[in-house]
Enzyme design. Structure first.
Site, short mmCIF file in Angstrom:
data_model
loop_
_atom_site.label_atom_id
_atom_site.label_comp_id
_atom_site.label_asym_id
_atom_site.label_seq_id
_atom_site.Cartn_x
_atom_site.Cartn_y
_atom_site.Cartn_z
N HIS A 75 0.84 -1.21 0.00
CA HIS A 75 0.00 0.00 0.00
C HIS A 75 0.87 1.25 0.00
O HIS A 75 0.67 2.17 -0.81
CB HIS A 75 -0.91 -0.04 1.24
CG HIS A 75 -1.77 1.17 1.40
ND1 HIS A 75 -3.13 1.15 1.16
CD2 HIS A 75 -1.48 2.44 1.79
CE1 HIS A 75 -3.63 2.36 1.40
NE2 HIS A 75 -2.64 3.16 1.78
N GLU A 76 1.85 1.30 0.90
CA GLU A 76 2.70 2.48 1.01
C GLU A 76 3.61 2.63 -0.20
O GLU A 76 3.93 3.75 -0.62
CB GLU A 76 3.52 2.42 2.30
CG GLU A 76 2.69 2.45 3.57
CD GLU A 76 1.77 3.65 3.65
OE1 GLU A 76 2.14 4.73 3.14
OE2 GLU A 76 0.67 3.52 4.22
N HIS A 79 1.98 4.64 -2.84
CA HIS A 79 2.18 6.08 -2.67
C HIS A 79 3.59 6.49 -3.08
O HIS A 79 3.78 7.45 -3.83
CB HIS A 79 1.98 6.46 -1.20
CG HIS A 79 0.59 6.30 -0.69
ND1 HIS A 79 -0.50 6.81 -1.35
CD2 HIS A 79 0.11 5.70 0.44
CE1 HIS A 79 -1.60 6.53 -0.64
NE2 HIS A 79 -1.24 5.86 0.43
N ASP A 171 -6.10 8.76 3.15
CA ASP A 171 -5.81 9.01 1.74
C ASP A 171 -6.99 9.69 1.05
O ASP A 171 -6.80 10.54 0.18
CB ASP A 171 -5.48 7.69 1.03
CG ASP A 171 -4.25 7.03 1.62
OD1 ASP A 171 -3.34 7.76 2.06
OD2 ASP A 171 -4.20 5.78 1.66
#
Length: 385
Positions: A75-76, A79, A171
Site C-alpha cells: 500500500h505504502e 504512494h 488518503d
C-alpha cells in the site's frame, strides 16, 4: 496514507531495516504490539477453526502478521513509487501499530498529482484484496492457505475502503483536498476543510465503535485498538488544520523585522550590567534586543541565553560574567537575513534550537528566537514561557 515532511520536525521514524525499490524502510516499535496482538488473537481463532494445536495456531497467526505487513508495505509503496514518478522525493516508509505512512520531502505541486499519489495506496490494497478473494474461492475450505487468503482479502478490502473515506489524514482526505484545491485554487483552505472532515470522521468512528461494542459486535479486546484509530484520526486531522494555518502565514516571515537586534557587550561584562544595557536599548527601540558577546577585537563569540540568564538569582548577577550564560556562536545555526518563510521553517526543522544567528554577509545583524517565530505563525496558540 502518505505524509509530507513538514508536520513532523525532528521525529525519528523508527529502526531502519532495509530498502525497498531504493526507499528506506523503517519499523516503529509499536509494530511489535500489533504483531503480538494479531499472533495471539488470530492464532487462537485459526487454531479453533482448523482444529490445530496451540503452537500450530500461533504459527498461522505469525504467518498472517507477515502477510499483513507485506500488504501494508505494498500500500505504502503505491504512494511512494507514484510520488517518485512525479519527481517528489521519498524519505522513507514506516510501518507502525495502525498501519504505515510514507514520508515525502515536499507536497504535491498540483491537485492532479495530489489526487494520483493519494489514491495509489488504496488502489494497490484493492487489487490485493480482489486477488485474495479469488484465491479464497479457489482454495479448499478449512485449510491454512484458505484462512490466510480470506483474512488477507478482508484486511486489504477494509484498508482500501477505510482509507478512501474523505477526511485527513486518510488518503481519501488527500483526494478531497485535491478536489477542493482545484475548485478554490487555495491549497490552505482545502487542507482546513479536509482536516475538519477528518475530525468529523473521527467522531463518527468513535460513535461507531461505541455502538458496535454495545451490540456485542466488538469484543472488549478489540475495543482499545479501534478506539485508538478514532483518536489517531482526530489528532492527525488537527495536525493537518494546524499546519495549513501555519503555511498560510509563512509569507509573513521577514527576518529583518522578526529577528531581535543584536546589542554587543564585551566578554567579561557582569550579567547585571549587560541586562541593564539591554533594558535601556529596549526602552529606546521599543522592541526586544538580544545580547551578543564580543571578544577584545569586537568579533561576536557568543549569544546570551535569556532562559539561562533569568535562572541566575539577582544577587549573583553583578558578580557573574555574561559569558557564563551565553552560547557560542559556533553552536548556533545561521540564516541569511534574506531567507524566505518556507526556507526559515526548513532550517528550524533541520536544526531545532531556541536561537538562530541572522546574518548579512559576515555580520550578525540579529538573533531569531524560536518563541518569536512561533508567536508569528500561531498567534492564538498558548506558548510556554
Amino acid at each position: 496514507m502518505e505524509r509530507s515532511s513538514q508536520p513532523r520536525p525532528g521525529r525519528r521514524p523508527g529502526i531502519q531495516v532495509g530498502r525497498v525499490f531504493g526507499v528506506p524502510l523503517y519499523l516503529n516499535a509499536s509494530i511489535l504490539l500489533l504483531a503480538l496482538l494479531i499472533t495471539v488473537l488470530y492464532g487462537q481463532l485459526a487454531g479453533q477453526r482448523l482444529q490445530l494445536s496451540p503452537v500450530g495456531g500461533y504459527l498461522v497467526g505469525a504467518g498472517f502478521v507477515v502477510s499483513l505487513l507485506a500488504s501494508v508495505l505494498a500500500h505504502e509503496l503505491g504512494h511512494a513509487l507514484t510520488a517518485r514518478h512525479f519527481d517528489i522525493g521519498v524519505r522513507g516508509i514506516t510501518l507502525e501499530l495502525l498501519g504505515g505512512y510514507t514520508e515525502m520531502d515536499r507536497d504535491a505541486p498540483t491537485p492532479r498529482v495530489e489526487l494520483l499519489v493519494s489514491l495509489a495506496g488504496p488502489a494497490v490494497s484493492a487489487v490485493l484484496g480482489v486477488a485474495a478473494v479469488a484465491a479464497t474461492l479457489a482454495l479448499p475450505d478449512r485449510t491454512v492457505a484458505d484462512q490466510l487468503a480470506f483474512q488477507l482479502a478482508a484486511s486489504n478490502i477494509i484498508v482500501a475502503l477505510f482509507n478512501i473515506l474523505p477526511g485527513l489524514p486518510l488518503d481519501g482526505g488527500r483526494a478531497l483536498r485535491a478536489l477542493i484545491w482545484t475548485l478554490t485554487r487555495d491549497r490552505h483552505r482545502a487542507t482546513e476543510v479536509a482536516g475538519w472532515a477528518g475530525r468529523a470522521l473521527a467522531v463518527g468512528t468513535a460513535l461507531a465503535v461505541a455502538l458496535l461494542y454495545a451490540i456485542d459486535v466488538l469484543s472488549l479486546l478489540a475495543l482499545p485498538l479501534t478506539a485508538l484509530v478514532a483518536l489517531t484520526l482526530w489528532h492527525g486531522a488537527g495536525q493537518s488544520i494546524r499546519i495549513s494555518r501555519i503555511n498560510r502565514r509563512l509569507p509573513l516571515i521577514d527576518l529583518a523585522r522578526l529577528a531581535r537586534p543584536a546589542l554587543t557587550v564585551p566578554t567579561g561584562t557582569p550579567l547585571a550590567e549587560a541586562q541593564r544595557r539591554g533594558d535601556e536599548a529596549e526602552a529606546t527601540a521599543s522592541q526586544s534586543v538580544a545580547l551578543l558577546v564580543t571578544d577584545s577585537a569586537g568579533r561576536p563569540v557568543a549569544v546570551v541565553d535569556p532562559a539561562a540568564a533569568a535562572a541566575v538569582p539577582p544577587a549573583r548577577r553583578p558578580w557573574l560574567a555574561v559569558d557564563a550564560v551565553a552560547r557560542s556562536v559556533a553552536d548556533l545555526p545561521t540564516m541569511p537575513v534574506a531567507t524566505q518563510g518556507e526556507r526559515v521553517l526548513e532550517t528550524v526543522q533541520a536544526h531545532p534550537g531556541a536561537q538562530y544567528l541572522v546574518t548579512a554577509g559576515e555580520d550578525v545583524v540579529g538573533i531569531l528566537h524560536i518563541a518569536d517565530l512561533a508567536q508569528l505563525l500561531e498567534p492564538h496558540r498558548k506558548m510556554n514561557t
